[in-house]
Design a protein around this motif. Structure first.
Motif, PDB file in Angstrom:
ATOM      1  N   UNK A 270       3.625   1.843  20.363  1.00  0.00           N
ATOM      2  CA  UNK A 270       2.334   1.266  19.993  1.00  0.00           C
ATOM      3  C   UNK A 270       1.962   1.507  18.529  1.00  0.00           C
ATOM      4  N   UNK A 271       2.798   2.233  17.806  1.00  0.00           N
ATOM      5  CA  UNK A 271       2.455   2.487  16.407  1.00  0.00           C
ATOM      6  C   UNK A 271       3.106   1.460  15.487  1.00  0.00           C
ATOM      7  N   UNK A 272       2.384   1.107  14.433  1.00  0.00           N
ATOM      8  CA  UNK A 272       2.978   0.284  13.373  1.00  0.00           C
ATOM      9  C   UNK A 272       2.531   0.834  12.035  1.00  0.00           C
ATOM     10  N   UNK A 273       3.321   0.536  11.018  1.00  0.00           N
ATOM     11  CA  UNK A 273       2.910   0.926   9.679  1.00  0.00           C
ATOM     12  C   UNK A 273       2.413  -0.295   8.923  1.00  0.00           C
ATOM     13  N   UNK A 274       1.326  -0.084   8.182  1.00  0.00           N
ATOM     14  CA  UNK A 274       0.857  -1.100   7.256  1.00  0.00           C
ATOM     15  C   UNK A 274       1.124  -0.590   5.846  1.00  0.00           C
ATOM     16  N   UNK A 275       1.235  -1.534   4.913  1.00  0.00           N
ATOM     17  CA  UNK A 275       1.695  -1.160   3.573  1.00  0.00           C
ATOM     18  C   UNK A 275       0.694  -1.610   2.521  1.00  0.00           C
ATOM     19  N   UNK A 276       0.203  -0.659   1.728  1.00  0.00           N
ATOM     20  CA  UNK A 276      -0.748  -1.010   0.669  1.00  0.00           C
ATOM     21  C   UNK A 276      -0.097  -0.754  -0.690  1.00  0.00           C
ATOM     22  N   UNK A 277      -0.120  -1.783  -1.566  1.00  0.00           N
ATOM     23  CA  UNK A 277       0.559  -1.614  -2.856  1.00  0.00           C
ATOM     24  C   UNK A 277      -0.194  -0.674  -3.794  1.00  0.00           C
ATOM     25  N   UNK A 278       0.570  -0.002  -4.648  1.00  0.00           N
ATOM     26  CA  UNK A 278       0.008   0.760  -5.764  1.00  0.00           C
ATOM     27  C   UNK A 278       0.329  -0.063  -7.006  1.00  0.00           C
ATOM     28  N   UNK A 279      -0.657  -0.231  -7.869  1.00  0.00           N
ATOM     29  CA  UNK A 279      -0.549  -1.205  -8.952  1.00  0.00           C
ATOM     30  C   UNK A 279      -0.677  -0.538 -10.313  1.00  0.00           C
ATOM     31  N   UNK A 280       0.140  -0.984 -11.260  1.00  0.00           N
ATOM     32  CA  UNK A 280      -0.017  -0.551 -12.648  1.00  0.00           C
ATOM     33  C   UNK A 280      -1.206  -1.319 -13.226  1.00  0.00           C
ATOM     34  N   UNK A 281      -2.235  -0.611 -13.651  1.00  0.00           N
ATOM     35  CA  UNK A 281      -3.482  -1.274 -14.037  1.00  0.00           C
ATOM     36  C   UNK A 281      -3.341  -2.086 -15.328  1.00  0.00           C
ATOM     37  N   UNK A 282      -2.334  -1.747 -16.116  1.00  0.00           N
ATOM     38  CA  UNK A 282      -2.175  -2.485 -17.381  1.00  0.00           C
ATOM     39  C   UNK A 282      -1.486  -3.825 -17.182  1.00  0.00           C
ATOM     40  N   UNK A 283      -0.449  -3.849 -16.345  1.00  0.00           N
ATOM     41  CA  UNK A 283       0.304  -5.107 -16.248  1.00  0.00           C
ATOM     42  C   UNK A 283       0.298  -5.699 -14.835  1.00  0.00           C
ATOM     43  N   UNK A 284      -0.510  -5.104 -13.935  1.00  0.00           N
ATOM     44  CA  UNK A 284      -0.619  -5.610 -12.564  1.00  0.00           C
ATOM     45  C   UNK A 284       0.683  -5.612 -11.776  1.00  0.00           C
ATOM     46  N   UNK A 285       1.695  -4.908 -12.252  1.00  0.00           N
ATOM     47  CA  UNK A 285       2.956  -4.820 -11.511  1.00  0.00           C
ATOM     48  C   UNK A 285       2.834  -3.759 -10.426  1.00  0.00           C
ATOM     49  N   UNK A 286       3.581  -3.976  -9.348  1.00  0.00           N
ATOM     50  CA  UNK A 286       3.565  -2.983  -8.278  1.00  0.00           C
ATOM     51  C   UNK A 286       4.392  -1.755  -8.700  1.00  0.00           C
ATOM     52  N   UNK A 287       3.849  -0.574  -8.435  1.00  0.00           N
ATOM     53  CA  UNK A 287       4.588   0.647  -8.781  1.00  0.00           C
ATOM     54  C   UNK A 287       5.067   1.397  -7.546  1.00  0.00           C
ATOM     55  N   UNK A 288       4.485   1.084  -6.432  1.00  0.00           N
ATOM     56  CA  UNK A 288       4.881   1.791  -5.216  1.00  0.00           C
ATOM     57  C   UNK A 288       4.091   1.250  -4.044  1.00  0.00           C
ATOM     58  N   UNK A 289       4.258   1.896  -2.894  1.00  0.00           N
ATOM     59  CA  UNK A 289       3.547   1.430  -1.702  1.00  0.00           C
ATOM     60  C   UNK A 289       3.208   2.629  -0.823  1.00  0.00           C
ATOM     61  N   UNK A 290       2.019   2.592  -0.227  1.00  0.00           N
ATOM     62  CA  UNK A 290       1.637   3.669   0.689  1.00  0.00           C
ATOM     63  C   UNK A 290       1.668   3.141   2.124  1.00  0.00           C
ATOM     64  N   UNK A 291       2.281   3.921   3.012  1.00  0.00           N
ATOM     65  CA  UNK A 291       2.330   3.543   4.426  1.00  0.00           C
ATOM     66  C   UNK A 291       1.100   4.094   5.118  1.00  0.00           C
ATOM     67  N   UNK A 292       0.403   3.234   5.838  1.00  0.00           N
ATOM     68  CA  UNK A 292      -0.783   3.685   6.576  1.00  0.00           C
ATOM     69  C   UNK A 292      -0.594   3.354   8.047  1.00  0.00           C
ATOM     70  N   UNK A 293      -0.821   4.339   8.872  1.00  0.00           N
ATOM     71  CA  UNK A 293      -0.505   4.237  10.290  1.00  0.00           C
ATOM     72  C   UNK A 293      -1.579   3.467  11.055  1.00  0.00           C
ATOM     73  N   UNK A 294      -1.168   2.598  11.944  1.00  0.00           N
ATOM     74  CA  UNK A 294      -2.086   1.877  12.846  1.00  0.00           C
ATOM     75  C   UNK A 294      -1.588   2.053  14.278  1.00  0.00           C
ATOM     76  N   UNK A 295      -2.533   2.153  15.185  1.00  0.00           N
ATOM     77  CA  UNK A 295      -2.181   2.337  16.602  1.00  0.00           C
ATOM     78  C   UNK A 295      -2.672   1.124  17.381  1.00  0.00           C
ATOM     79  N   UNK A 296      -1.716   0.390  17.957  1.00  0.00           N
ATOM     80  CA  UNK A 296      -2.053  -0.785  18.758  1.00  0.00           C
ATOM     81  C   UNK A 296      -2.304  -0.323  20.186  1.00  0.00           C
TER      82      UNK A 296
END
Ligand code: C2E
Ligand code: MG
Ligand code: MG
Length: 511
Positions: A270-296
């Protein structure tokens, strides 16, 4: 002749010799008989007197045999005391407390008064015990005992239930007000420093209150409800008191239900991971991603970490769940790598129980090997308050993780009262500014002072600084003006399911 009296009434007792002469039988002495010596001193005795007959069965005399039972009696009183009192603090224990509660209830029924129970649990006592040793812990408990005893009337009962739990019985209270006032007084008294040897120790407590007859009809129910209220005081940030309310039980039942459901959630996938991007504020490029847990959850729908992580933590279930999260995150990152998606770092949140679990570092290592994800692609987020709980152990664990080649982030930075010296000592890479500070940026009370201070501190410690919870352009502009390089928040994107995240942020590298 000797003088004997009844120890309780202090009245003379009929001489056993006379009794034997009258009845012509062996007579035992009444319990609690006291012999008064010629010098006036007294001893407790047990004895018997028997007739003496001559050869043709004529009564010729009486023999009295007695022995000193004061030592045996004192011993038996001591045993009774021990059975009813706590060894360390000499306070009444659960047995005697239950007795006193029953008496208090009977008297409340007679006079139409109330009885209140205060259930106390010291905050973070385990930490003191673990770090300073049991001898110090014991002395602290004795110091707490003194403060508690002096905070109540001497008709009230302070008892210890073992560990760092105390229960106070307030009799004859007219309203809940007495209980509230006593609780306030205790909170105040306990916060004053405790001097133990050369140390000054600080401790607070959380208190739950139940009142007879409203919150229960017997000792058992009143204790259970005071305990429930105490848990609410803990949840309310500790160092406070809460009166029991009926809804608390409904919530307690829900909590138990969630715990039971959590136990099978892994099995039921019943668990899934959601992914939120981390962004470089100067050039809007993605620098990484954080996994956040969700329970269905099959009945409750999608549940957020705040609805279940604390329960998972308390029940220890967070350990297997956390292992699942880490494995899933590493598998996903490796998959993206293999699909030639742009190389990013995947961040996983680690809670206290996981971080301090003895097998934690080994597990991380094993999961990296199993998933074949290079360790430089993994980042662990550990909150500042978890790191500071036992800064020395944390330093050691962080060093081991660093040796594996993992990136380390202090999450929710600014809320955990780090000492700067430890911060310098931790082998960390990133400070993540807690979102509450980011949200305050525009408010007159703060105007971003804390955010600015954290950014410059991070820069001077040569750490990357990332701001979480960016929701609008104003916050973004402010952060940029203060040279914050990275950010995360709904302004850019909420956490997304893997496919949506990859479609938006991980366009395949063609070059
Ligand atoms: P966190 O690590 O500080 O994660 C940030 C939280 O803020 C996430 O909530 C995220 O969805 C939310 N958030 C992101 N951007 C914004 C924004 O712009 N505005 C606002 N108001 N919120 C934003 P979420 O997913 O509910 O997670 C809450 C907390 O639960 C996390 O805080 C983390 O401490 C914990 N958590 C999440 N996933 C896991 C996990 O897999 N394991 C463990 N142990 N804890 C987890
Ligand atoms: Mg986080
Ligand atoms: Mg955070």
């Amino acid at each position: 002749m000797f003088q004997i009296i009844d120890g309780a009434t202090r009245q003379p007792i009929i001489n056993p010799v006379d009794l034997v002469l009258q009845s012509n039988k062996t007579m035992g002495l009444a319990q609690d008989t006291v012999l008064v010596r010629r010098d006036g001193s007294e001893i407790e005795i047990a004895d018997s007197a028997s007739p003496i007959y001559d050869w043709d069965s004529k009564l010729t005399g009486v023999v009295v045999v007695f022995h000193d039972v004061s030592v045996a009696k004192a011993m038996s009183m001591k045993m009774t005391h021990l059975a009813q009192h706590d060894f360390l603090t000499n306070l009444p224990n659960r047995v005697l407390l239950n007795d006193r509660i029953a008496q208090a209830i009977a008297s409340a029924n007679r006079y139409g008064t109330q009885v209140a129970l205060l259930f106390l649990d010291l905050d973070n006592f385990k930490h003191i015990n673990d770090s300073l040793g049991h001898a110090t812990g014991d002395k602290l408990l004795q110091s707490v005992t003194k403060r508690l005893s002096s905070s109540v009337r001497n008709t009230d009962t302070v008892s210890r239930q073992g560990g760092d739990e105390f229960i106070i019985l307030l009799e004859d209270s007219k309203t809940g007000k007495t209980a509230a006032l006593t609780a306030e007084k205790i909170l105040e008294e306990l916060t004053l420093p405790h001097i133990i040897g050369k140390c000054q120790l600080h401790i607070t407590t959380s208190i739950g209150i139940s009142v007879y007859p409203q919150n229960g009809s017997d000792a058992e129910e009143l204790l259970k409800n005071a305990d429930t209220a105490m848990y609410h005081a803990k949840e309310n940030g500790r160092n406070n008191y809460q009166f029991f309310e009926n809804e608390m039980n409904t919530r307690a039942v829900q909590r138990l239900q969630i715990e039971a459901d959590l136990r099978v959630a892994l099995e039921k996938k019943q668990f899934v991971l959601h992914y939120q991007p981390k962004i470089n504020l100067d050039n809007n490029q993605i620098t990484g991603v954080e996994c956040l847990l969700r329970w269905q959850h099959d009945e409750r729908g999608e549940m957020l970490p705040e609805q279940f992580v604390a329960i998972a933590e308390e029940s220890g279930l967070i350990v297997p769940i956390g292992r699942w999260v880490l494995r899933e995150a590493c598998k996903q990152a490796k998959k993206w790598l293999d699909e030639s998606k742009p190389i990013i770092i995947i961040a996983v949140n680690i809670s206290a129980k996981e971080f301090l679990h003895k097998d934690f570092v080994e597990n991380v290592r094993a999961i990296l090997i199993e998933s074949q994800l290079p360790s430089s692609h993994l980042e662990l987020e550990i909150t500042e308050s978890v790191l500071m709980r036992d800064a020395q152990s944390s330093t050691a664990i962080l060093h081991q993780l660093k040796q594996i080649g993992i990136q380390l982030t202090v999450d929710d930075f600014g809320t955990g009262y780090s000492s700067l010296s430890y911060l310098q000592q931790f082998p960390i890479d990133v400070l993540k500014i807690d979102q509450s500070f980011v949200h305050q940026i525009a408010s007159a009370s703060d105007e971003g002072v804390i955010v600015s201070a954290i950014i410059s501190m991070g820069n001077s410690l040569k750490l990357r600084v990332i701001a979480e919870g960016i929701e609008n352009k104003m916050q973004l502009d402010f952060l940029k003006s203060r040279h914050c390089i990275e950010g995360q928040g709904y302004f850019f994107s909420p956490a997304l399911i893997a496919t949506a995240f990859a479609a938006t942020y991980l366009k395949t590298n063609v070059s």
